[in-house]
Design a protein around this motif. Structure first.
Motif, PDB file in Angstrom:
ATOM      1  N   THR A  64       0.848  -1.187   0.000  1.00 43.71           N
ATOM      2  CA  THR A  64       0.000   0.000   0.000  1.00 43.71           C
ATOM      3  C   THR A  64       0.884   1.238   0.000  1.00 43.71           C
ATOM      4  OG1 THR A  64      -0.176   0.425   2.390  1.00 43.71           O
ATOM      5  CG2 THR A  64      -1.580  -1.307   1.478  1.00 43.71           C
ATOM      6  N   ALA A  65       0.272   2.381  -0.302  1.00 46.58           N
ATOM      7  CA  ALA A  65       1.025   3.634  -0.315  1.00 46.58           C
ATOM      8  C   ALA A  65       1.413   4.077   1.087  1.00 46.58           C
ATOM      9  CB  ALA A  65       0.185   4.723  -0.984  1.00 46.58           C
ATOM     10  N   PHE A  66       0.804   3.484   2.114  1.00 47.11           N
ATOM     11  CA  PHE A  66       1.030   3.933   3.484  1.00 47.11           C
ATOM     12  C   PHE A  66       2.200   3.241   4.180  1.00 47.11           C
ATOM     13  CE2 PHE A  66      -3.739   5.056   3.994  1.00 47.11           C
ATOM     14  CZ  PHE A  66      -3.518   6.272   3.368  1.00 47.11           C
ATOM     15  N   VAL A  67       2.508   1.996   3.780  1.00 47.88           N
ATOM     16  CA  VAL A  67       3.418   1.168   4.561  1.00 47.88           C
ATOM     17  C   VAL A  67       4.778   1.825   4.759  1.00 47.88           C
ATOM     18  CG1 VAL A  67       4.671  -1.019   4.619  1.00 47.88           C
ATOM     19  CG2 VAL A  67       2.271  -0.981   3.975  1.00 47.88           C
ATOM     20  N   GLY A  68       5.382   2.300   3.667  1.00 48.98           N
ATOM     21  CA  GLY A  68       6.705   2.905   3.767  1.00 48.98           C
ATOM     22  C   GLY A  68       6.728   4.106   4.691  1.00 48.98           C
ATOM     23  N   PHE A 126       6.273  -2.554 -10.306  1.00 50.38           N
ATOM     24  CA  PHE A 126       7.075  -1.392  -9.932  1.00 50.38           C
ATOM     25  C   PHE A 126       7.276  -1.301  -8.420  1.00 50.38           C
ATOM     26  CE2 PHE A 126       5.987   0.193 -14.238  1.00 50.38           C
ATOM     27  CZ  PHE A 126       7.286   0.445 -14.663  1.00 50.38           C
ATOM     28  N   PHE A 127       6.381  -1.857  -7.616  1.00 48.58           N
ATOM     29  CA  PHE A 127       6.649  -1.982  -6.185  1.00 48.58           C
ATOM     30  C   PHE A 127       7.895  -2.856  -5.986  1.00 48.58           C
ATOM     31  CE2 PHE A 127       2.649  -0.140  -4.774  1.00 48.58           C
ATOM     32  CZ  PHE A 127       2.926   0.228  -3.471  1.00 48.58           C
ATOM     33  N   TRP A 128       7.913  -3.990  -6.692  1.00 46.18           N
ATOM     34  CA  TRP A 128       9.064  -4.890  -6.584  1.00 46.18           C
ATOM     35  C   TRP A 128      10.333  -4.196  -7.083  1.00 46.18           C
ATOM     36  CZ3 TRP A 128      11.934  -6.605 -10.794  1.00 46.18           C
ATOM     37  CH2 TRP A 128      12.944  -7.540 -10.490  1.00 46.18           C
ATOM     38  N   TYR A 129      10.251  -3.515  -8.203  1.00 47.36           N
ATOM     39  CA  TYR A 129      11.403  -2.831  -8.794  1.00 47.36           C
ATOM     40  C   TYR A 129      11.952  -1.757  -7.855  1.00 47.36           C
ATOM     41  CZ  TYR A 129      13.923   0.381 -11.887  1.00 47.36           C
ATOM     42  OH  TYR A 129      14.862   1.215 -12.438  1.00 47.36           O
ATOM     43  N   SER A 130      11.051  -0.948  -7.295  1.00 50.32           N
ATOM     44  CA  SER A 130      11.480   0.117  -6.388  1.00 50.32           C
ATOM     45  C   SER A 130      12.081  -0.458  -5.111  1.00 50.32           C
ATOM     46  CB  SER A 130      10.292   1.028  -6.044  1.00 50.32           C
ATOM     47  OG  SER A 130      10.659   2.021  -5.114  1.00 50.32           O
ATOM     48  N   GLY A 131      11.468  -1.517  -4.596  1.00 51.20           N
ATOM     49  CA  GLY A 131      11.974  -2.135  -3.375  1.00 51.20           C
ATOM     50  C   GLY A 131      13.351  -2.738  -3.551  1.00 51.20           C
ATOM     51  N   THR A 132      13.580  -3.424  -4.689  1.00 50.87           N
ATOM     52  CA  THR A 132      14.904  -4.016  -4.934  1.00 50.87           C
ATOM     53  C   THR A 132      15.966  -2.936  -5.103  1.00 50.87           C
ATOM     54  OG1 THR A 132      14.337  -4.169  -7.295  1.00 50.87           O
ATOM     55  CG2 THR A 132      14.002  -6.137  -5.933  1.00 50.87           C
ATOM     56  N   LYS A 133      15.607  -1.801  -5.677  1.00 51.10           N
ATOM     57  CA  LYS A 133      16.555  -0.695  -5.802  1.00 51.10           C
ATOM     58  C   LYS A 133      16.948  -0.153  -4.430  1.00 51.10           C
ATOM     59  CE  LYS A 133      16.589   2.565  -8.695  1.00 51.10           C
ATOM     60  NZ  LYS A 133      16.266   3.768  -9.477  1.00 51.10           N
ATOM     61  N   SER A 144       7.833  -3.458   1.278  1.00 51.98           N
ATOM     62  CA  SER A 144       8.037  -2.627   2.459  1.00 51.98           C
ATOM     63  C   SER A 144       9.047  -1.516   2.194  1.00 51.98           C
ATOM     64  CB  SER A 144       8.513  -3.478   3.633  1.00 51.98           C
ATOM     65  OG  SER A 144       7.583  -4.482   3.931  1.00 51.98           O
ATOM     66  N   ARG A 145      10.001  -1.775   1.303  1.00 50.39           N
ATOM     67  CA  ARG A 145      11.060  -0.802   1.045  1.00 50.39           C
ATOM     68  C   ARG A 145      10.758   0.112  -0.144  1.00 50.39           C
ATOM     69  NH1 ARG A 145      16.189  -2.063   3.293  1.00 50.39           N
ATOM     70  NH2 ARG A 145      16.157  -3.954   4.550  1.00 50.39           N
ATOM     71  N   ALA A 146       9.719  -0.183  -0.888  1.00 52.30           N
ATOM     72  CA  ALA A 146       9.433   0.562  -2.117  1.00 52.30           C
ATOM     73  C   ALA A 146       8.965   1.985  -1.824  1.00 52.30           C
ATOM     74  CB  ALA A 146       8.366  -0.171  -2.928  1.00 52.30           C
ATOM     75  N   ASP A 147       9.264   2.881  -2.739  1.00 56.14           N
ATOM     76  CA  ASP A 147       8.664   4.218  -2.747  1.00 56.14           C
ATOM     77  C   ASP A 147       7.281   4.052  -3.373  1.00 56.14           C
ATOM     78  OD1 ASP A 147       7.797   6.798  -3.289  1.00 56.14           O
ATOM     79  OD2 ASP A 147       9.796   7.535  -3.786  1.00 56.14           O
ATOM     80  N   ALA A 148       6.264   3.889  -2.519  1.00 55.04           N
ATOM     81  CA  ALA A 148       4.948   3.456  -2.989  1.00 55.04           C
ATOM     82  C   ALA A 148       4.332   4.439  -3.978  1.00 55.04           C
ATOM     83  CB  ALA A 148       4.018   3.246  -1.791  1.00 55.04           C
TER      84      ALA A 148
END
Length: 470
Positions: free
Chosen positions: A162-166, A264-271, A282-286
């Motif tokens: 979700t957009a809130f988690v981060g 893109f959640f996965w992509y942002s999180g791996t970056k 959890s690490r993504a820029d949601a």
């Protein structure tokens, strides 16, 4: 600046003025000017400060992500509409929704596909539900409430994607670091979710009012039904009667944006250093991930529509038309952010902390944090702002008094949820009222009744829970 009671003044002006004028925009402008005057105490510097603060709110990167997301989402909806996507879906779903109960059940069944952010869900579901209202005798405000209660109270309880988690994790981590507490921010975030009593109670009450046909308030008067505000007519009503309905023109972009959002959640999180798939969420820029997904979806959808022989000039026109119809809530949100910045410069957080944040017994800390946070969040209309202000206070009070840490963190999240859900300044309230063609202040007053009931039950829960916790 050291906090004084003047930091409350902009918010104490906005709400009564909005209620009196039946419009929120003038109150926001006046609240911004009053806040700027309290800082400058002179006319010309006040104007300069107000404009500079507004520009600062507009130029903030996170704010720009939200603005871009809203505009592009409106643009996508505009394209879907002119190609007959929404009309086709309405025709298709109308054949299957033979009762009011099925219609209301449909609202909840769409949650697994639209849970990324409240705005995503509201902007997708509201136009469709509004189009079907004529088939059933359902109060328009009740329908809007059903959509609202199935958004934020659910999304804040989800631990990933979700957009809130981060953001929620970041405020917990910052508060823990500030107090020298060496615990996992994510684990504490997870532990706090069952203690967001307001979200849980609001969700339960929403389900009860949906399926037990409980009426909230009086029926909408006919004159209020027909009344629409010129700033809130965001129903995307320009779909021509001659447009042929085509459900595929809705299903294709919807499926694409959902798949791309996960990607893109996965992509942002791996970056950002994630190793596992779930850790990536959890690490993504949601917000950025969803914005990227929306950007690619619009390009792919436009190509798909062109292949389906949709006129290019119509797609371009309704791309901008759909986005422009969301400029009213975007403008309101920018003013809300500007007023919040002004209040911060007046020492709002310092004043609240010093006035309300001392000498509380540990048994009442979660309840006190929830009550004070809910009061503030109602006036500022944002959960994120409330969490940012009160998480350091809540964690500090819990550490100093020995109050349950996870429960106190949950109470902070609950207070922000209350404000975002109940306040007329909340982006979900503004957007839902806009799309459903409701007078904003009338709808906010309608929703406040049930919100206060859920809030009172939450306070009772926070007073009782520490007894069992001990």
């Amino acid at each position: 600046m050291e906090g004084t009671w003047l930091s409350l003044l902009p918010f104490l002006v906005i709400i009564p003025l909005a209620i009196w004028l039946k419009e929120i925009l003038p109150g926001l402008v006046i609240g911004l000017i009053i806040g700027a005057f309290c800082l400058e105490r002179s006319v010309l510097p006040t104007i300069e400060r107000a404009v500079a603060t507004l520009l600062k709110a507009i130029s903030d990167l996170e704010h720009m992500k939200v603005v871009a997301f809203l505009y592009l989402f409106g643009s996508l909806i505009g394209m879907i509409q002119i190609t007959g996507g929404i009309k086709g879906f309405v025709q298709w779903i109308s054949e299957k929704l033979h009762s009011k109960r099925r219609l209301l059940l449909f609202i909840w069944l769409t949650v697994p596909f639209t849970f990324f952010t409240p705005m995503f869900r509201i902007m997708l579901l509201s136009p469709v539900m509004k189009s079907i209202l004529g088939k059933f005798r359902i109060d328009r405000r009740r329908m809007a409430y059903m959509i609202d209660v199935s958004t934020e109270p659910i999304i804040v309880l989800l631990p990933a994607a979700t957009a809130f988690v981060g953001f929620m994790m970041s405020v917990v981590a910052g508060a823990l670091e500030q107090n020298g507490i060496h615990k996992s921010a994510y684990h504490l975030f997870l532990a706090s979710l069952p203690y967001n009593f307001f979200a849980i109670i609001a969700l339960f009450v929403g389900l009860m009012t949906t399926f037990m046909n409980v009426r909230i308030g009086r029926n909408e008067k006919k004159r209020e039904k027909e009344k629409t505000n010129q700033f809130h007519q965001l129903g995307l009503r320009k779909e021509l009667a001659l447009v042929t309905g085509e459900p595929l023109h809705l299903f294709f972009p919807l499926f694409l944006v959902l798949v791309l959002t996960f990607f893109f959640f996965w992509y942002s999180g791996t970056k950002n250093g994630a190793v596992t798939f779930f850790d990536a969420f959890s690490r993504a820029d949601a917000t950025l991930a969803m914005l990227m997904a929306l950007f690619v979806t619009i390009i792919a959808t436009a190509v798909f529509y062109l292949i389906r022989r949709q006129p290019l000039y119509e797609l371009i026109y309704h791309f901008f038309d759909g986005g422009n119809q969301l400029m009213a809530p975007i403008g309101m949100l920018l003013l809300v952010w500007a007023v919040s910045l002004t209040a911060d410069e007046l020492g709002f957080a310092t004043y609240i902390s010093s006035t309300f944040g001392t000498w509380l017994p540990k048994e009442v800390v979660p309840a006190a944090v929830f009550v004070i946070g809910s009061f503030v969040s109602y006036f500022i209309g944002t959960s994120w702002g409330t969490w940012g202000i009160f998480m350091p206070l809540g964690v500090t009070l819990a550490a100093a008094t020995g109050a349950p840490l996870a429960m106190t963190i949950g109470a902070v999240f609950a207070s922000g949820t209350f404000g975002a859900f109940a306040s007329p300044l909340g982006d979900t309230t503004i957007t839902t009222a806009s799309i459903m063609d409701l007078d904003l202040m009338s709808y906010a007053k309608y929703k406040l009744r049930i919100s206060l009931l859920c809030g009172i039950l939450s306070v009772i829960a926070y007073l009782i829970a520490p007894i069992f916790f001990s």
